[in-house]
Each structure stands twice: as C-alpha cells, then as structure tokens.
Design an enzyme around this catalytic site. Structure first.
Site, short mmCIF file in Angstrom:
data_model
loop_
_atom_site.label_atom_id
_atom_site.label_comp_id
_atom_site.label_asym_id
_atom_site.label_seq_id
_atom_site.Cartn_x
_atom_site.Cartn_y
_atom_site.Cartn_z
N ARG A 115 -11.10 -94.67 1.89
CA ARG A 115 -9.75 -94.98 2.35
C ARG A 115 -8.77 -95.28 1.22
O ARG A 115 -9.15 -95.87 0.21
CB ARG A 115 -9.80 -96.19 3.31
CG ARG A 115 -10.59 -95.92 4.58
CD ARG A 115 -10.89 -97.18 5.36
NE ARG A 115 -11.59 -96.89 6.62
CZ ARG A 115 -12.91 -96.75 6.72
NH1 ARG A 115 -13.68 -96.91 5.64
NH2 ARG A 115 -13.46 -96.46 7.87
N HIS A 140 -10.84 -90.03 3.84
CA HIS A 140 -11.55 -88.79 3.48
C HIS A 140 -10.59 -87.61 3.26
O HIS A 140 -10.86 -86.49 3.68
CB HIS A 140 -12.57 -88.43 4.54
CG HIS A 140 -13.72 -89.40 4.63
ND1 HIS A 140 -14.13 -90.16 3.55
CD2 HIS A 140 -14.55 -89.72 5.66
CE1 HIS A 140 -15.16 -90.91 3.92
NE2 HIS A 140 -15.43 -90.66 5.19
N HIS A 211 -21.59 -86.82 2.39
CA HIS A 211 -21.57 -87.73 3.55
C HIS A 211 -22.71 -87.41 4.51
O HIS A 211 -22.51 -87.30 5.73
CB HIS A 211 -20.23 -87.65 4.26
CG HIS A 211 -19.83 -88.93 4.93
ND1 HIS A 211 -20.64 -89.58 5.84
CD2 HIS A 211 -18.72 -89.69 4.81
CE1 HIS A 211 -20.02 -90.67 6.27
NE2 HIS A 211 -18.85 -90.77 5.66
N ASP A 284 -20.34 -101.06 6.90
CA ASP A 284 -19.47 -99.96 6.47
C ASP A 284 -18.71 -100.47 5.25
O ASP A 284 -17.51 -100.68 5.28
CB ASP A 284 -18.51 -99.57 7.60
CG ASP A 284 -17.76 -98.27 7.31
OD1 ASP A 284 -17.97 -97.70 6.22
OD2 ASP A 284 -16.96 -97.84 8.16
N GLU A 353 -23.11 -93.17 0.31
CA GLU A 353 -22.05 -92.36 -0.28
C GLU A 353 -21.69 -92.86 -1.68
O GLU A 353 -21.10 -93.92 -1.83
CB GLU A 353 -20.81 -92.41 0.61
CG GLU A 353 -21.06 -92.08 2.07
CD GLU A 353 -19.95 -92.60 2.96
OE1 GLU A 353 -18.78 -92.26 2.70
OE2 GLU A 353 -20.26 -93.36 3.91
#
Length: 388
Positions: A115, A140, A211, A284, A353
């Site tokens: 982000r 993304h 991803h 996350d 990631e």
C-alpha cells in the site's frame, strides 16, 4: 485476497480481447491437474498461455504470463505424494474476471506491491496522485496493476521462464516508463528462485513481489493455521485499521507478532486482545527482517519458513529485501469456486511477500523504493521446499 476493490475501468482493461477458453479434452494435463488449453487465449491483443517448469525430483511449477502468476506448485510430501501447495484458479477466465473472482493469487505484483498511503507520494518535488483501490489507499499498483497485465514470455528451457513488461509513463498514475522482468527458475534442490529487475527513464518507485498463497497441508478446503511459521525478525511495522503502516517500528518481543521461535499460527492468530490482530482479523503485516542490515539483504540466510506437520512439507524463504508481508488469507471464505472447484475457507493459506516496507515512499526513514534513470532495481526471493 486482501479485500481488493477493483474499478470498472480495471475490469475493462483486463477483459479487452478475451477470447473463449478452449477446453479440448485431449489436452495433456499437468501434474497438478491443470488443462493448459484453459489458459490459451488472447487478452489486450497479447497471447496468454500456461508455462510448465519441471526438475528431476518430480517438482512442477505452472505459470501463466497473465499477471506473471504461479498457478500451481507441486512438491512431494513426506510419503512421496505429489502435492499442489499454492492456491489459484484452473482457467484464465476467472483470473481475468476482476468482478466475480478478483484475486492476486500467485501474481508478480507491480509497479508497487502493498500500500501507498492515500495513493500519494512525492517525486522531484511533485505530488503524485495514484488511484485508490483499498480502504482509500493504492494497493498493488492500482486497479489495473501488473497482476492484470500480460507479460511477454520466453522459456529458454524446461526449468526457466522469463517474463517482461513495459509499463508506460503515467500507468496507474506512476511516473516514468518502466521496463521490468520477472525470471522464474526451478532449481535442482527444489527451490523456486525468482528475480525481479527493472529500469526507468524518470524517477519513480518500484517494489515488486510474488504473491503466492501457500497451503502446505494438502487440503485447501480446510482451514490451515496449524501450519508452523517462523519469521527471522525482531521488529515489525504496526498498521492502523485501514491496513496502513503508522511509521512506527516496534519490537515483536512479548506480542503475538513474535515468530522468532517457530510455532503454529493457531496459537496466536485469534488473540483479539492485541489490536493488530483484531484490526486485520489475523495477520496482514510487514516484519522487518534481521537478514537486512546496513542497506543490504542477506539472501543466503532464512528470512522465514512455513511447515505442515500433516504433510511434512517444509518451505524456507530467502530474500535480499528488508521486509516480508505475512498474510493469512483473512479475506478468503468468499464462496467462490477456485482450482478444481474447491471453495477456499478463511485462514487456509499463508503469503510470504518479500518487499520494501509498506508506504516506504512516504516514510523516508525506511529503505528507499525510489528508482532513478541509470539505476537498476534488483529484488530476489527464493522458496526452497524439503521434507522435515
């Protein structure tokens, strides 16, 4: 899937020129049960195909050049059974349908993974405004980021695939024409080795990643938080309720963010007394890797690992990047039928990631994502599989 909110514009871009997929019953299926003909189409006037990488150990990786996506990844389990350990779809139509089946499954994400706060950052004194597609932020690379574009593909041998893309000046608002490549190599030691490279003709930001959603248990129809996670990090970057990093770096010590000693994710993922887990409905978050020091990452030391006690499959991750975003599939469980008709539940998988920290363009104290003309962006991540 990180609750990606895609615009109608993004849908139009993705579906221009999409032809009906062939379902020739005579097509030879891959080891993972994919029909390559179901990926044979044209999108945006470019050919789309499924490419298969193999090694002598029975490992197979299937990749489509639509979004540079890893569609399946087969490794033997502790009993020698070939096991597909990534999530995805089994046809190109679902990957391209950004309304009914939006996903970042297995993609080569660009131009900027993760982000950017409110979609704004500054280049050479000028404020750049990007489209916002996730809780008011740019995620993304925007609604028609590289995961929804067709890469040009070259396969020089049965274990290597090179994907290239030219992102024009102004693509999703980003300055500069960027030429980027993603090179996948399947090594003899059961490692999927990925190298991202890029150049630009104007100063811009670049942050590429893979991803893939790893589900090592062999059954993606059931929740998988009994997988054992290790993250080689003393610190992490907290995020607010919109998943945006606050600019702080905090220690993992004494919190559910501490995976320096490997343990089942289920032991901590439901601790909603901790605001970070409560806000994200799981993990996350970006961890600040101990393998990155003095502006350089050590991609010979394990940055993170994931293990399934059920199958014995052990995944080790290596990278030169400063951070890893660990995502536990908190927005899965949508009821959409995916690969082989399976409906993935919430918390079935884990993404690892490699990346610059989220919103690094706006946080000058963090490793820089800026790329200037004459410089070359280089990012490396390797996923090594074995039996433990």
């Amino acid at each position: 899937m990180k609750n990606i909110k895609l615009s109608i514009l993004g849908l139009g871009i993705a579906l221009i020129g999409l032809s009906a997929c062939s379902t020739n019953p005579e097509s030879v299926l891959t080891q993972s049960g994919l029909n390559p003909a179901a990926f044979d189409t044209v999108i945006n006037k470019k050919d789309v195909k499924l490419y298969v990488l193999k090694n002598s150990n029975g490992m197979e990786v299937c990749i489509t050049n639509f979004g540079g996506r890893v569609v399946s990844l087969v490794v033997p389990d502790k009993n020698g059974k070939p096991t597909d350990v990534v999530l995805g779809y089994d046809n190109i139509a679902q990957y391209a349908d950004t309304v009914n089946s939006p996903s970042d499954f297995g993609s080569s994400v660009g131009r900027y993974a993760n982000r950017i706060n409110k979609g704004k950052f500054v280049v050479d004194g000028k404020t750049i405004q990007l489209p916002t597609n996730n809780f008011g932020h740019c995620l993304h690379g925007g609604p028609s980021g590289w995961m929804y574009q067709v890469y040009d593909a070259t396969q020089p041998n049965d274990s290597t695939l090179q994907l290239s893309i030219v992102s024009p000046d102004g693509d999703n608002g980003f300055p500069g024409t960027v030429k980027a490549t993603t090179t996948y190599k399947l090594l003899s030691n059961n490692t999927l080795d990925i190298v991202f490279e890029a150049t630009t003709d104007k100063e811009t930001v670049v942050n590429m990643t893979n991803h893939s959603y790893f589900s090592l248990n062999g059954d993606p129809s059931t929740e998988g938080m009994d997988m054992v996670l290790y993250v080689n990090a003393d610190n992490y970057t907290p995020a607010d309720s919109t998943y945006m990093t606050t600019g702080e770096i905090k220690p993992v010590e004494g919190t559910p963010m501490d995976f320096r000693k490997a343990h089942a994710i289920s032991e901590t993922i439901n601790d909603t007394t901790f605001d970070q887990i409560r806000n994200a409905s799981g993990y996350d978050h970006n961890w600040c890797l101990n393998t990155y020091k003095d502006g350089k990452g050590d991609d010979t030391t394990v940055a993170a690992s994931l293990y399934s006690p059920k199958t014995g499959i052990f995944l080790e991750m290596f990278t030169n990047e400063p951070g890893v975003q660990v995502y536990t599939g908190n927005f899965q469980g949508t009821g959409v039928s995916c690969k082989h008709g399976v409906k993935y539940p919430k918390h079935v998988s884990v993404c690892l990631e490699s990346q610059k920290y989220p919103d690094s363009p706006n946080k000058k104290q963090w490793p820089s994502p800026y790329l200037k003309p004459g410089e070359k962006y280089y990012s490396h991540v390797a996923y090594k599989f074995s039996i433990k």
